[in-house]
Scaffold this active site. Structure first.
Site, PDB file in Angstrom:
ATOM      1  N   CYS A  10       0.800  -1.416   0.013  1.00 58.06           N
ATOM      2  CA  CYS A  10       0.120  -0.053   0.045  1.00 58.06           C
ATOM      3  C   CYS A  10       1.038   1.196   0.114  1.00 58.06           C
ATOM      4  CB  CYS A  10      -0.868  -0.135   1.220  1.00 58.06           C
ATOM      5  SG  CYS A  10      -0.149   0.177   2.792  1.00 58.06           S
ATOM      6  N   CYS A  13       2.923   1.760   3.342  1.00 60.23           N
ATOM      7  CA  CYS A  13       3.739   0.830   3.227  1.00 60.23           C
ATOM      8  C   CYS A  13       5.090   1.330   2.574  1.00 60.23           C
ATOM      9  CB  CYS A  13       3.405  -0.439   2.949  1.00 60.23           C
ATOM     10  SG  CYS A  13       2.112  -1.171   3.831  1.00 60.23           S
TER      11      CYS A  13
END
Length: 77
Positions: A10, A13
């Site tokens: 994501c 992240c």
């Protein structure tokens, strides 16, 4: 020192991985920083929300984006 960024890919992240690398570089910290996308590894740490930051096997944060100052405190040893 080994720093693991746990995340499935994501945006947060990726941002945590980039920010951690930047903090280490700016402060001259020699650390192996790796991105881990294996959910089995997450479970082994007891992490069920990402992103997460692990330093030498100890989960420092999970499920939220830490501040730059927090990252520095955790990785400067």
């Amino acid at each position: 020192m080994k720093v693991e960024i746990l995340g499935i890919g994501c945006a947060k992240c990726h941002k945590l991985f980039e920010l951690t690398n930047e903090v280490a570089r700016k402060n001259g910290i020699d650390a192996e920083i790796v991105k881990v996308e294996d959910i089995k590894v997450f479970a082994g740490y007891g992490v069920f929300m990402t992103p997460a930051l692990v330093v030498d096997g100890e989960v420092k944060v999970a499920g939220k984006m830490p501040k730059e100052s927090e990252i520095l405190n955790w990785i400067k040893g």
